[in-house]
Scaffold this motif. Structure first.
Motif, PDB file in Angstrom:
ATOM      1  N   ASP A  67       0.830  -1.210   0.000  1.00  0.00           N
ATOM      2  CA  ASP A  67       0.000   0.000   0.000  1.00  0.00           C
ATOM      3  C   ASP A  67       0.864   1.259   0.000  1.00  0.00           C
ATOM      4  OD1 ASP A  67      -2.293  -1.546   0.026  1.00  0.00           O
ATOM      5  OD2 ASP A  67      -2.596  -1.343   2.196  1.00  0.00           O
ATOM      6  N   ILE A  68       1.918   1.243   0.792  1.00  0.00           N
ATOM      7  CA  ILE A  68       2.825   2.400   0.858  1.00  0.00           C
ATOM      8  C   ILE A  68       3.503   2.599  -0.489  1.00  0.00           C
ATOM      9  CG2 ILE A  68       4.988   3.258   1.863  1.00  0.00           C
ATOM     10  CD1 ILE A  68       4.035   1.979   4.523  1.00  0.00           C
ATOM     11  N   GLN A  69       3.981   1.524  -1.095  1.00  0.00           N
ATOM     12  CA  GLN A  69       4.640   1.628  -2.402  1.00  0.00           C
ATOM     13  C   GLN A  69       3.686   2.145  -3.464  1.00  0.00           C
ATOM     14  OE1 GLN A  69       7.955   1.570  -1.244  1.00  0.00           O
ATOM     15  NE2 GLN A  69       8.010   1.181  -3.426  1.00  0.00           N
ATOM     16  N   ARG A  70       2.460   1.690  -3.427  1.00  0.00           N
ATOM     17  CA  ARG A  70       1.454   2.143  -4.396  1.00  0.00           C
ATOM     18  C   ARG A  70       1.198   3.649  -4.223  1.00  0.00           C
ATOM     19  NH1 ARG A  70      -1.197  -2.062  -4.911  1.00  0.00           N
ATOM     20  NH2 ARG A  70      -2.033  -2.166  -2.815  1.00  0.00           N
ATOM     21  N   LYS A  71       1.093   4.110  -2.987  1.00  0.00           N
ATOM     22  CA  LYS A  71       0.852   5.532  -2.733  1.00  0.00           C
ATOM     23  C   LYS A  71       2.065   6.360  -3.157  1.00  0.00           C
ATOM     24  CE  LYS A  71      -1.111   8.670   0.581  1.00  0.00           C
ATOM     25  NZ  LYS A  71      -1.764   8.854   1.859  1.00  0.00           N
ATOM     26  N   LYS A  72       3.277   5.874  -2.830  1.00  0.00           N
ATOM     27  CA  LYS A  72       4.489   6.572  -3.246  1.00  0.00           C
ATOM     28  C   LYS A  72       4.542   6.698  -4.766  1.00  0.00           C
ATOM     29  CE  LYS A  72       8.521   5.836  -1.494  1.00  0.00           C
ATOM     30  NZ  LYS A  72       9.765   5.259  -0.945  1.00  0.00           N
ATOM     31  N   HIS A 101       2.561  18.872  -1.444  1.00  0.00           N
ATOM     32  CA  HIS A 101       1.825  20.002  -0.876  1.00  0.00           C
ATOM     33  C   HIS A 101       2.523  21.335  -1.155  1.00  0.00           C
ATOM     34  CE1 HIS A 101      -1.531  18.148   1.122  1.00  0.00           C
ATOM     35  NE2 HIS A 101      -0.743  17.264   1.703  1.00  0.00           N
ATOM     36  N   ILE A 102       3.836  21.319  -1.231  1.00  0.00           N
ATOM     37  CA  ILE A 102       4.583  22.539  -1.526  1.00  0.00           C
ATOM     38  C   ILE A 102       4.319  23.000  -2.955  1.00  0.00           C
ATOM     39  CG2 ILE A 102       6.913  23.467  -1.907  1.00  0.00           C
ATOM     40  CD1 ILE A 102       7.777  21.756   0.540  1.00  0.00           C
ATOM     41  N   VAL A 103       4.372  22.069  -3.911  1.00  0.00           N
ATOM     42  CA  VAL A 103       4.218  22.451  -5.320  1.00  0.00           C
ATOM     43  C   VAL A 103       2.764  22.579  -5.734  1.00  0.00           C
ATOM     44  CG1 VAL A 103       6.430  21.500  -6.019  1.00  0.00           C
ATOM     45  CG2 VAL A 103       4.387  20.096  -6.206  1.00  0.00           C
ATOM     46  N   ASN A 104       1.850  22.014  -4.952  1.00  0.00           N
ATOM     47  CA  ASN A 104       0.433  22.075  -5.303  1.00  0.00           C
ATOM     48  C   ASN A 104      -0.387  22.282  -4.030  1.00  0.00           C
ATOM     49  OD1 ASN A 104      -1.858  21.992  -6.783  1.00  0.00           O
ATOM     50  ND2 ASN A 104      -1.561  19.934  -7.587  1.00  0.00           N
ATOM     51  N   PRO A 105      -0.278  23.466  -3.423  1.00  0.00           N
ATOM     52  CA  PRO A 105      -0.922  23.698  -2.127  1.00  0.00           C
ATOM     53  C   PRO A 105      -2.451  23.636  -2.162  1.00  0.00           C
ATOM     54  CG  PRO A 105      -0.016  25.735  -2.979  1.00  0.00           C
ATOM     55  CD  PRO A 105       0.404  24.641  -3.912  1.00  0.00           C
ATOM     56  N   ALA A 106      -3.052  23.730  -3.319  1.00  0.00           N
ATOM     57  CA  ALA A 106      -4.520  23.686  -3.392  1.00  0.00           C
ATOM     58  C   ALA A 106      -5.057  22.288  -3.063  1.00  0.00           C
ATOM     59  CB  ALA A 106      -4.989  24.095  -4.781  1.00  0.00           C
ATOM     60  N   ILE A 107      -4.228  21.286  -3.204  1.00  0.00           N
ATOM     61  CA  ILE A 107      -4.638  19.908  -2.931  1.00  0.00           C
ATOM     62  C   ILE A 107      -4.434  19.611  -1.461  1.00  0.00           C
ATOM     63  CG2 ILE A 107      -4.231  17.480  -3.449  1.00  0.00           C
ATOM     64  CD1 ILE A 107      -5.307  19.096  -5.813  1.00  0.00           C
ATOM     65  N   GLN A 108      -5.510  19.314  -0.765  1.00  0.00           N
ATOM     66  CA  GLN A 108      -5.453  19.006   0.669  1.00  0.00           C
ATOM     67  C   GLN A 108      -5.497  17.505   0.910  1.00  0.00           C
ATOM     68  OE1 GLN A 108      -4.809  21.235   3.070  1.00  0.00           O
ATOM     69  NE2 GLN A 108      -4.587  22.662   1.399  1.00  0.00           N
ATOM     70  N   ASP A 109      -6.215  16.767   0.073  1.00  0.00           N
ATOM     71  CA  ASP A 109      -6.401  15.333   0.288  1.00  0.00           C
ATOM     72  C   ASP A 109      -5.556  14.559  -0.719  1.00  0.00           C
ATOM     73  OD1 ASP A 109      -7.386  12.864   1.071  1.00  0.00           O
ATOM     74  OD2 ASP A 109      -9.122  13.008  -0.254  1.00  0.00           O
ATOM     75  N   LEU A 110      -4.671  13.717  -0.200  1.00  0.00           N
ATOM     76  CA  LEU A 110      -3.828  12.913  -1.065  1.00  0.00           C
ATOM     77  C   LEU A 110      -4.366  11.492  -1.154  1.00  0.00           C
ATOM     78  CD1 LEU A 110      -0.226  14.006  -0.015  1.00  0.00           C
ATOM     79  CD2 LEU A 110      -1.446  14.585  -2.087  1.00  0.00           C
ATOM     80  N   SER A 111      -5.588  11.317  -1.561  1.00  0.00           N
ATOM     81  CA  SER A 111      -6.147   9.975  -1.650  1.00  0.00           C
ATOM     82  C   SER A 111      -5.845   9.388  -3.017  1.00  0.00           C
ATOM     83  CB  SER A 111      -7.641   9.956  -1.394  1.00  0.00           C
ATOM     84  OG  SER A 111      -8.221  11.192  -1.362  1.00  0.00           O
ATOM     85  N   PHE A 112      -4.686   8.808  -3.121  1.00  0.00           N
ATOM     86  CA  PHE A 112      -4.262   8.189  -4.370  1.00  0.00           C
ATOM     87  C   PHE A 112      -4.661   6.740  -4.365  1.00  0.00           C
ATOM     88  CE2 PHE A 112      -1.355  11.755  -4.075  1.00  0.00           C
ATOM     89  CZ  PHE A 112      -1.446  12.260  -5.333  1.00  0.00           C
ATOM     90  N   GLN A 114      16.706  11.601  -6.163  1.00  0.00           N
ATOM     91  CA  GLN A 114      15.641  11.240  -7.080  1.00  0.00           C
ATOM     92  C   GLN A 114      14.371  11.024  -6.264  1.00  0.00           C
ATOM     93  OE1 GLN A 114      15.945  11.064 -10.422  1.00  0.00           O
ATOM     94  NE2 GLN A 114      18.083  11.667 -10.256  1.00  0.00           N
ATOM     95  N   LEU A 115      13.212  11.187  -6.879  1.00  0.00           N
ATOM     96  CA  LEU A 115      11.951  11.046  -6.150  1.00  0.00           C
ATOM     97  C   LEU A 115      11.801   9.672  -5.512  1.00  0.00           C
ATOM     98  CD1 LEU A 115       9.484  12.869  -8.550  1.00  0.00           C
ATOM     99  CD2 LEU A 115      10.537  13.751  -6.463  1.00  0.00           C
ATOM    100  N   TYR A 116      12.231   8.611  -6.191  1.00  0.00           N
ATOM    101  CA  TYR A 116      12.066   7.267  -5.644  1.00  0.00           C
ATOM    102  C   TYR A 116      12.893   7.040  -4.375  1.00  0.00           C
ATOM    103  CZ  TYR A 116      16.540   5.884  -7.724  1.00  0.00           C
ATOM    104  OH  TYR A 116      17.867   5.787  -8.044  1.00  0.00           O
TER     105      TYR A 116
END
Length: 57
Positions: A8-13, A46-57, A32-34
């Motif tokens: 689950d963590i890997q999928r969200k990452k 959140h820094i690059v896209n502050p309008a997004i509050q919920d990270l439900s990926f 690198q991001l990975y």
């Protein structure tokens, strides 16, 4: 950590990394991001896209 939790963590990452790449972010500093933790990825998102509050990926 159970295999399910790790998966689950890997999928969200991976979802956050895909979103950051779509926004033109490929690295943070000299990493690198990975290489980042889930928390670091969420913070960067959140820094690059502050309008997004919920990270439900």
């Amino acid at each position: 950590m159970s295999e399910q939790t790790y998966s689950d963590i890997q999928r969200k990452k991976n979802s956050i990394i895909d979103s950051l790449i779509h926004l033109g972010i490929y690295k943070k500093g000299n990493k690198q991001l990975y290489e980042l933790t889930l928390h670091e990825l969420e913070t960067e998102y959140h820094i690059v896209n502050p309008a997004i509050q919920d990270l439900s990926f």
